[in-house]
Enzyme design. Structure first.
Site, PDB file in Angstrom:
ATOM      1  N   GLY A 180       1.136   5.962 -27.747  1.00 42.32           N
ATOM      2  CA  GLY A 180       2.490   6.247 -27.042  1.00 42.32           C
ATOM      3  C   GLY A 180       3.236   6.946 -28.011  1.00 42.32           C
ATOM      4  O   GLY A 180       2.818   7.867 -28.819  1.00 42.32           O
ATOM      5  N   SER A 181       4.713   6.801 -28.021  1.00 39.88           N
ATOM      6  CA  SER A 181       5.733   7.722 -28.766  1.00 39.88           C
ATOM      7  C   SER A 181       5.648   7.211 -30.480  1.00 39.88           C
ATOM      8  O   SER A 181       5.213   6.085 -30.631  1.00 39.88           O
ATOM      9  CB  SER A 181       7.162   7.502 -28.019  1.00 39.88           C
ATOM     10  OG  SER A 181       7.500   6.195 -28.388  1.00 39.88           O
ATOM     11  N   GLU A 187      -1.906   6.350 -32.004  1.00 42.51           N
ATOM     12  CA  GLU A 187      -2.272   7.565 -31.408  1.00 42.51           C
ATOM     13  C   GLU A 187      -0.960   8.090 -30.758  1.00 42.51           C
ATOM     14  O   GLU A 187      -0.622   7.558 -29.775  1.00 42.51           O
ATOM     15  CB  GLU A 187      -3.625   7.604 -30.611  1.00 42.51           C
ATOM     16  CG  GLU A 187      -4.058   8.942 -30.303  1.00 42.51           C
ATOM     17  CD  GLU A 187      -3.189   9.641 -29.104  1.00 42.51           C
ATOM     18  OE1 GLU A 187      -2.665  10.475 -29.250  1.00 42.51           O
ATOM     19  OE2 GLU A 187      -3.282   9.391 -27.942  1.00 42.51           O
ATOM     20  N   LEU A 188      -0.257   8.909 -31.519  1.00 43.10           N
ATOM     21  CA  LEU A 188       1.060   9.242 -30.978  1.00 43.10           C
ATOM     22  C   LEU A 188       1.246  10.723 -30.387  1.00 43.10           C
ATOM     23  O   LEU A 188       0.225  11.330 -30.179  1.00 43.10           O
ATOM     24  CB  LEU A 188       1.879   8.984 -32.373  1.00 43.10           C
ATOM     25  CG  LEU A 188       1.838   7.422 -32.846  1.00 43.10           C
ATOM     26  CD1 LEU A 188       2.631   7.404 -34.023  1.00 43.10           C
ATOM     27  CD2 LEU A 188       2.070   6.408 -31.605  1.00 43.10           C
ATOM     28  N   GLU A 236       9.037  16.227 -29.467  1.00 43.04           N
ATOM     29  CA  GLU A 236       7.890  16.437 -28.464  1.00 43.04           C
ATOM     30  C   GLU A 236       8.593  16.326 -26.944  1.00 43.04           C
ATOM     31  O   GLU A 236       9.321  15.457 -26.668  1.00 43.04           O
ATOM     32  CB  GLU A 236       6.921  15.040 -28.429  1.00 43.04           C
ATOM     33  CG  GLU A 236       5.984  15.254 -27.382  1.00 43.04           C
ATOM     34  CD  GLU A 236       5.237  13.760 -27.472  1.00 43.04           C
ATOM     35  OE1 GLU A 236       3.908  13.965 -27.279  1.00 43.04           O
ATOM     36  OE2 GLU A 236       5.567  12.903 -27.899  1.00 43.04           O
TER      37      GLU A 236
END
Length: 473
Positions: free
Chosen positions: A227-228, A247-248, A375
């Site tokens: 996610g973020s 896992e960003l 992002e």
């Protein structure tokens, strides 16, 4: 309106509290799902603990067969899963079908890795005190795992947590994204048909507060979160002693130092920048082009963008569907307008219809603009020229993120310079940073993550090494 129950230990459970799921495209309700309370979460943890006592001793062939069965059952439900993702996530149907196929193959990969996940013999007779001694080093499952997954890949990113966990012998509790829980629940029903211990998998849509309680619960051995960065690093901070992989996101860059593969490059750049409306953690957000190639590439790139179809995710020809909700579309639109007000030049796009933002290209941007520095998670890309290759690498590294970078070059020295100097988790040569093969090690540095996904690499994260020393005197 259909109501989907949550799943506790592969069994359907209905609750009084419901969450209505809306279509990102039509913004109309499409279904409702049951939400877990503390009671259901407690039960899920208890059955996961019980399942672990069986699953951790399961032979490799039993786990491999279960994973193959999941693959086959997903295949049978391919179109149902694809249409569900198109409706609840706004994922274009053609891309949703690709995601289902990836999931099918991912479980096959996991079944094969289960058979290869062995250990090693270590010679210890390296001095007189260790004569006639040898070591056996093997990895063991660590216990029930909590997986928290995002909306953008509502099937495959669940698979990336469930498959390696089962492969090593860990039960899993999945908290799916609140925007896209239906896909997860359908997947859970598929797994419920497989001969696994009760408690091997639970799917629990729930509130943020209850998800945080699970993160803090010491009975869960690991948190695997996608996610973020803001949420991921916060959860790591409250996770206590449990193992954590993150896992960003990122602001992935594409460096173009050669146009030898121009047709392929254009095709891939269009895909990497705009597919799934840019809602991909390795979507191309920044493009750096060698200055003597800049005009030629940019003209062809903009012409190609004009051919992209945006809109209804159920349309077979659409590449750019809607953003996940109005808030996301508002944010992307605001960042683009802020950049233009700050001096950036809009080359194409900027148009919005509902939650659909059309492919947008900006130039004359600065590194501190949000469209570069953060992002954006939308169909927006910035393009800027560079003079020297080293300058381009520095431009890529001028970021708080570091997930993957794509480099188009014919120069082997540039390949290894990039590999040695880029602060990212993966360097992709002559392809886009958006490239990912599910078995490969995948993960970022800096704010982009911690640990690795990819079946074999995730299996290592989800297991613990144990040494056996034998004196065979």
């Amino acid at each position: 309106m259909e109501t989907y129950p949550l799943l506790i230990g592969q069994k359907k459970v209905y609750t009084e509290k419901k969450l209505i799921i809306f279509s990102p495209y039509t913004q109309e309700p499409i279904a409702e799902v049951c939400l877990a309370t503390e009671k259901e979460i407690e039960k899920a943890i208890l059955v996961a603990q019980k399942a672990f006592e069986t699953l951790k001793h399961s032979p490799a062939y039993i786990k491999a067969n279960a994973l193959l069965q999941i693959s086959e059952e997903v295949k049978k439900q391919s179109e149902t899963l694809a249409k569900t993702m198109a409706e609840e996530a706004g994922k274009p149907i053609s891309l949703a079908r690709i995601e289902v196929q990836r999931c099918i193959e991912l479980f096959r990969y996991a079944a094969e890795e289960t058979k290869r996940f062995g250990g090693e013999i270590i010679p210890l007779d390296l001095d007189k005190l260790s004569e006639k001694r040898m070591g056996v080093y093997k990895r063991f499952p660590i216990g029930p795992i909590l997986g928290i997954t995002p909306f953008n890949f509502p099937l495959n990113l669940i698979a990336h947590k469930v498959a390696p966990a089962i492969a090593v012998g860990n039960p899993v509790i999945i908290k799916p994204a609140s925007a896209t829980p239906i896909t997860a629940l359908i997947f859970g029903e598929i797994v419920s048909k497989i001969d696994l211990p009760e408690g091997a998998l639970s799917i629990l849509p729930c509130s943020t507060d209850l998800a945080e309680k699970m993160v803090k619960d010491d009975r869960l051995a690991m948190l695997t979160f996608t996610g973020s960065p803001e949420v991921g690093w916060y959860l790591k901070g409250i996770a206590g002693r449990k193992r954590v992989t993150l896992e960003l996101g990122g602001n992935a860059a594409l460096v173009i130092a050669s146009l030898r593969l121009k047709d392929f490059l254009l095709q891939r750049a269009i895909f990497g920048a705009f597919y799934q409306a840019g809602q991909v953690c390795i979507s191309i957000q920044r493009i750096f082009i060698k200055e003597d190639l800049y005009k030629e590439f940019l003209e062809d790139f903009l012409e190609s963008i004009k051919k992209i179809k945006s809109g209804d995710p159920l349309d077979e020809d659409v590449l750019v569907g809607p953003l996940i909700n109005k808030g996301a579309a508002d944010r992307v639109e605001t960042w683009v307008n802020e950049a233009i007000e700050g001096g950036a030049k809009l080359l194409i796009g900027g148009k919005r219809e509902g939650n659909v933002i059309y492919p947008t290209v900006l130039t004359n941007t600065s590194p501190e603009m949000k469209v570069n520095a953060k992002e954006i998670f939308g169909p927006v890309v910035t393009v800027e020229p560079f003079r020297e290759f080293k300058e381009a690498i520095n431009m890529v590294n001028d970021s708080i993120y570091g997930l993957q970078t794509g480099i188009f070059t014919d120069n082997l020295n540039e390949v290894f310079y990039a590999y040695n100097h880029l602060d990212v988790g993966g360097v992709i040569i002559n392809d886009i940073p958006t490239y990912r093969s599910d078995p490969m090690p995948y993960g970022g540095v800096k704010l982009s993550g911690l640990g690795k996904e990819g079946i074999r690499y995730a299996m290592k994260e989800m297991s613990e090494g144990k040494l056996l020393v034998i004196n065979y005197a």
